[in-house]
Design a protein around this motif. Structure first.
Motif, PDB file in Angstrom:
ATOM      1  N   GLU A   1       0.918  -1.325  -0.035  1.00 56.04           N
ATOM      2  CA  GLU A   1      -0.092   0.087  -0.148  1.00 56.04           C
ATOM      3  C   GLU A   1       0.628   1.298   0.128  1.00 56.04           C
ATOM      4  OE1 GLU A   1      -3.261   0.071  -0.237  1.00 56.04           O
ATOM      5  OE2 GLU A   1      -3.188  -2.088  -0.728  1.00 56.04           O
ATOM      6  N   THR A   2       2.141   1.278  -0.248  1.00 56.96           N
ATOM      7  CA  THR A   2       3.105   2.284  -0.055  1.00 56.96           C
ATOM      8  C   THR A   2       3.029   2.717  -1.799  1.00 56.96           C
ATOM      9  OG1 THR A   2       4.680   1.320   1.175  1.00 56.96           O
ATOM     10  CG2 THR A   2       5.394   3.125  -0.057  1.00 56.96           C
ATOM     11  N   ASN A   3       2.705   4.255  -1.797  1.00 57.68           N
ATOM     12  CA  ASN A   3       2.823   5.008  -2.888  1.00 57.68           C
ATOM     13  C   ASN A   3       3.618   6.036  -2.833  1.00 57.68           C
ATOM     14  OD1 ASN A   3       2.250   5.999  -5.460  1.00 57.68           O
ATOM     15  ND2 ASN A   3       0.031   6.258  -5.147  1.00 57.68           N
ATOM     16  N   LEU A   4       4.455   5.893  -3.374  1.00 55.61           N
ATOM     17  CA  LEU A   4       5.675   7.305  -3.536  1.00 55.61           C
ATOM     18  C   LEU A   4       5.566   7.976  -4.832  1.00 55.61           C
ATOM     19  CD1 LEU A   4       8.919   5.337  -1.895  1.00 55.61           C
ATOM     20  CD2 LEU A   4       7.029   6.721  -0.739  1.00 55.61           C
ATOM     21  N   GLY A   5       4.334   7.698  -5.401  1.00 54.33           N
ATOM     22  CA  GLY A   5       4.148   8.405  -6.679  1.00 54.33           C
ATOM     23  C   GLY A   5       4.807   8.057  -7.852  1.00 54.33           C
ATOM     24  N   ASP A   6       5.833   7.219  -8.024  1.00 49.13           N
ATOM     25  CA  ASP A   6       6.618   6.647  -8.937  1.00 49.13           C
ATOM     26  C   ASP A   6       6.977   5.224  -8.579  1.00 49.13           C
ATOM     27  OD1 ASP A   6       8.717   6.025 -10.820  1.00 49.13           O
ATOM     28  OD2 ASP A   6       9.535   8.130 -10.537  1.00 49.13           O
ATOM     29  N   ALA A   7       6.624   4.338  -9.387  1.00 50.85           N
ATOM     30  CA  ALA A   7       7.015   2.832  -9.352  1.00 50.85           C
ATOM     31  C   ALA A   7       8.299   2.603  -9.085  1.00 50.85           C
ATOM     32  CB  ALA A   7       6.558   2.140 -10.766  1.00 50.85           C
ATOM     33  N   ARG A   8       9.237   3.489  -9.845  1.00 51.70           N
ATOM     34  CA  ARG A   8      10.677   3.335  -9.589  1.00 51.70           C
ATOM     35  C   ARG A   8      11.015   3.416  -8.047  1.00 51.70           C
ATOM     36  NH1 ARG A   8      12.860   7.313 -13.898  1.00 51.70           N
ATOM     37  NH2 ARG A   8      10.919   8.327 -12.808  1.00 51.70           N
ATOM     38  N   LEU A   9      10.586   4.517  -7.372  1.00 47.69           N
ATOM     39  CA  LEU A   9      10.535   4.824  -5.934  1.00 47.69           C
ATOM     40  C   LEU A   9      10.064   3.646  -5.047  1.00 47.69           C
ATOM     41  CD1 LEU A   9       9.772   8.679  -5.729  1.00 47.69           C
ATOM     42  CD2 LEU A   9      12.142   7.492  -5.809  1.00 47.69           C
TER      43      LEU A   9
ATOM     44  N   ALA B   1      22.262   5.387  -4.568  1.00 46.50           N
ATOM     45  CA  ALA B   1      20.835   5.350  -4.859  1.00 46.50           C
ATOM     46  C   ALA B   1      20.126   5.404  -3.435  1.00 46.50           C
ATOM     47  CB  ALA B   1      20.720   4.127  -5.444  1.00 46.50           C
ATOM     48  N   ALA B   2      20.554   4.975  -2.606  1.00 43.85           N
ATOM     49  CA  ALA B   2      19.882   4.877  -1.263  1.00 43.85           C
ATOM     50  C   ALA B   2      19.632   6.432  -0.924  1.00 43.85           C
ATOM     51  CB  ALA B   2      20.612   4.116  -0.290  1.00 43.85           C
ATOM     52  N   TYR B   3      20.908   7.280  -0.923  1.00 50.77           N
ATOM     53  CA  TYR B   3      21.057   8.671  -0.394  1.00 50.77           C
ATOM     54  C   TYR B   3      20.162   9.296  -1.205  1.00 50.77           C
ATOM     55  CZ  TYR B   3      24.742   7.599   2.950  1.00 50.77           C
ATOM     56  OH  TYR B   3      25.217   7.201   4.284  1.00 50.77           O
ATOM     57  N   ARG B   4      20.093   8.966  -2.613  1.00 53.04           N
ATOM     58  CA  ARG B   4      19.116  10.065  -3.440  1.00 53.04           C
ATOM     59  C   ARG B   4      17.811   9.633  -3.310  1.00 53.04           C
ATOM     60  NH1 ARG B   4      22.405   8.105  -7.791  1.00 53.04           N
ATOM     61  NH2 ARG B   4      20.864   6.474  -8.338  1.00 53.04           N
ATOM     62  N   PHE B   5      17.494   8.251  -2.767  1.00 57.19           N
ATOM     63  CA  PHE B   5      16.052   7.786  -2.587  1.00 57.19           C
ATOM     64  C   PHE B   5      15.639   8.789  -1.399  1.00 57.19           C
ATOM     65  CE2 PHE B   5      13.206   5.451   0.184  1.00 57.19           C
ATOM     66  CZ  PHE B   5      12.140   5.136  -0.496  1.00 57.19           C
ATOM     67  N   LEU B   6      16.311   8.838  -0.181  1.00 54.27           N
ATOM     68  CA  LEU B   6      16.168   9.688   1.217  1.00 54.27           C
ATOM     69  C   LEU B   6      16.238  10.988   0.788  1.00 54.27           C
ATOM     70  CD1 LEU B   6      18.106   7.407   3.479  1.00 54.27           C
ATOM     71  CD2 LEU B   6      15.798   7.406   3.005  1.00 54.27           C
ATOM     72  N   SER B   7      16.624  11.547  -0.234  1.00 57.00           N
ATOM     73  CA  SER B   7      16.652  12.891  -0.222  1.00 57.00           C
ATOM     74  C   SER B   7      15.615  13.402  -1.125  1.00 57.00           C
ATOM     75  CB  SER B   7      18.191  13.435  -0.828  1.00 57.00           C
ATOM     76  OG  SER B   7      18.374  13.172  -1.988  1.00 57.00           O
ATOM     77  N   ASN B   8      15.052  12.374  -2.040  1.00 53.70           N
ATOM     78  CA  ASN B   8      13.941  12.635  -2.850  1.00 53.70           C
ATOM     79  C   ASN B   8      12.900  13.436  -2.278  1.00 53.70           C
ATOM     80  OD1 ASN B   8      11.328  12.239  -4.530  1.00 53.70           O
ATOM     81  ND2 ASN B   8      12.819  11.283  -5.720  1.00 53.70           N
ATOM     82  N   GLU B   9      12.441  14.664  -2.674  1.00 51.33           N
ATOM     83  CA  GLU B   9      11.132  15.330  -2.234  1.00 51.33           C
ATOM     84  C   GLU B   9       9.740  14.423  -2.141  1.00 51.33           C
ATOM     85  OE1 GLU B   9       9.821  17.999  -6.011  1.00 51.33           O
ATOM     86  OE2 GLU B   9      11.302  18.715  -4.697  1.00 51.33           O
ATOM     87  N   ASN B  10       9.863  13.550  -2.911  1.00 53.51           N
ATOM     88  CA  ASN B  10       8.389  12.640  -2.901  1.00 53.51           C
ATOM     89  C   ASN B  10       8.697  11.756  -1.813  1.00 53.51           C
ATOM     90  OD1 ASN B  10       7.262  13.866  -5.205  1.00 53.51           O
ATOM     91  ND2 ASN B  10       8.570  12.787  -6.587  1.00 53.51           N
ATOM     92  N   VAL B  11       9.908  11.433  -1.268  1.00 47.70           N
ATOM     93  CA  VAL B  11       9.733  10.479  -0.023  1.00 47.70           C
ATOM     94  C   VAL B  11       9.952  11.120   1.207  1.00 47.70           C
ATOM     95  CG1 VAL B  11      11.310   8.952   0.703  1.00 47.70           C
ATOM     96  CG2 VAL B  11      11.230   8.993  -1.572  1.00 47.70           C
ATOM     97  N   SER B  12       9.003  10.566   1.971  1.00 43.94           N
ATOM     98  CA  SER B  12       9.092  11.226   3.612  1.00 43.94           C
ATOM     99  C   SER B  12       8.741   9.869   4.565  1.00 43.94           C
ATOM    100  CB  SER B  12       7.689  12.038   3.783  1.00 43.94           C
ATOM    101  OG  SER B  12       6.377  11.537   3.432  1.00 43.94           O
ATOM    102  N   GLU B  13       8.895  10.119   5.682  1.00 40.79           N
ATOM    103  CA  GLU B  13       8.582   9.283   6.519  1.00 40.79           C
ATOM    104  C   GLU B  13       7.309   8.605   6.611  1.00 40.79           C
ATOM    105  OE1 GLU B  13       9.083   8.652  11.629  1.00 40.79           O
ATOM    106  OE2 GLU B  13       9.602  10.494  10.854  1.00 40.79           O
ATOM    107  N   ASP B  14       6.317   9.530   6.540  1.00 41.36           N
ATOM    108  CA  ASP B  14       4.968   9.173   6.596  1.00 41.36           C
ATOM    109  C   ASP B  14       4.439   8.289   5.368  1.00 41.36           C
ATOM    110  OD1 ASP B  14       4.455  10.909   8.585  1.00 41.36           O
ATOM    111  OD2 ASP B  14       3.596  12.471   7.570  1.00 41.36           O
ATOM    112  N   LYS B  15       5.150   8.607   4.046  1.00 42.27           N
ATOM    113  CA  LYS B  15       4.836   7.893   3.013  1.00 42.27           C
ATOM    114  C   LYS B  15       5.394   6.539   3.077  1.00 42.27           C
ATOM    115  CE  LYS B  15       4.069  11.743  -0.491  1.00 42.27           C
ATOM    116  NZ  LYS B  15       4.423  12.074  -1.710  1.00 42.27           N
ATOM    117  N   ILE B  16       6.733   6.389   3.575  1.00 41.34           N
ATOM    118  CA  ILE B  16       7.231   4.926   3.622  1.00 41.34           C
ATOM    119  C   ILE B  16       6.350   4.245   4.726  1.00 41.34           C
ATOM    120  CG2 ILE B  16       9.457   4.089   4.796  1.00 41.34           C
ATOM    121  CD1 ILE B  16      11.030   6.242   3.531  1.00 41.34           C
ATOM    122  N   LEU B  17       6.115   4.846   5.964  1.00 37.45           N
ATOM    123  CA  LEU B  17       5.509   4.027   6.742  1.00 37.45           C
ATOM    124  C   LEU B  17       4.050   3.769   6.258  1.00 37.45           C
ATOM    125  CD1 LEU B  17       6.816   5.696  10.153  1.00 37.45           C
ATOM    126  CD2 LEU B  17       7.264   3.448   9.298  1.00 37.45           C
TER     127      LEU B  17
END
Length: 114
Positions: A12-20, A51-67
């Motif tokens: 059910e996680t949706n980071l707005g991009d299938a790659r993320l 890639a992990a650091y880029r992922f974590l710094s992506n503006e579409n990624v947040s703790e709320d969205k990950i959880l």
């Protein structure tokens, strides 16, 4: 086909991009293999670490969205049972590092007798 725990946990996680979404799954699997390790150690090479650091710094990624996916998966697990649900939490932290360990000195002697 049986889904891995990562697939179930992030369904059910949706980071707005299938790659993320895929990157999150790959990161969770890597972190599962090396729990408690730093990101460079967990990801084993520079390209995966970057890639992990880029992922974590992506503006579409947040703790709320990950959880979000984890919370949805937890809700499904709770709904699937009829018995009591135990929710354990431990926020205890220990830090035994001292700036000057010699200042502690001799703290206690025990012979095992009272």
């Amino acid at each position: 086909m049986e889904h891995s725990w990562v697939d179930k946990e992030t369904a059910e996680t949706n980071l707005g991009d299938a790659r993320l979404n895929r990157r999150l799954g790959a990161m969770l699997e890597a972190l599962e293999q090396r729990p408690g390790q730093s990101l460079p150690t967990a990801f084993q090479d520079w390209s995966n670490t970057k890639a992990a650091y880029r992922f974590l710094s992506n503006e579409n990624v947040s703790e709320d969205k990950i959880l979000e996916g984890h919370f949805a998966a937890s809700a499904l697990r709770i709904q699937a049972t009829e018995g009591p649900i135990l929710i354990l939490q431990d926020t205890t932290e220990f830090n035994f590092k001292r700036a000057d360990p010699d200042k502690i000195g001799f703290t206690k002697s025990s012979t095992g007798r009272k």
